[in-house]
Motif scaffolding. Structure first.
Motif: not given
Length: 67
Positions: A22-28, A39-42, A45-48, A60-62
């Motif tokens: 996992a490199k970078e989390k995105r929430t927008k 992407a959103s807080d809920d 997404y992750w850049i992997v 998606k994180e999920s």
């Protein structure tokens, strides 16, 4: 499940399960590799980055697991 930057993660591909980091989390909302992601807080997404190929992708994180 909580993922942090640098964690080893897995995800499914047509070729099977892939491992990476996992490199970078995105929430927008963002664009990556010519695609738009909502992407959103809920639903972050992750850049992997693939351990095998070094290729990067957004997931998606999920949809990520841990090895």
């Amino acid at each position: 499940m909580s993922i942090s930057k640098g964690d080893k993660v897995t995800w499914n591909t047509p070729q099977g399960t892939t491992e990476g980091v996992a490199k970078e989390k995105r929430t927008k909302e963002f664009s990556f590799d010519g695609q738009k992601f909502k992407a959103s807080d809920d639903e972050p997404y992750w850049i992997v980055e693939s351990t095998k190929t070094g290729a990067q992708a957004a997931h998606k994180e999920s949809s990520l697991g841990t090895p």
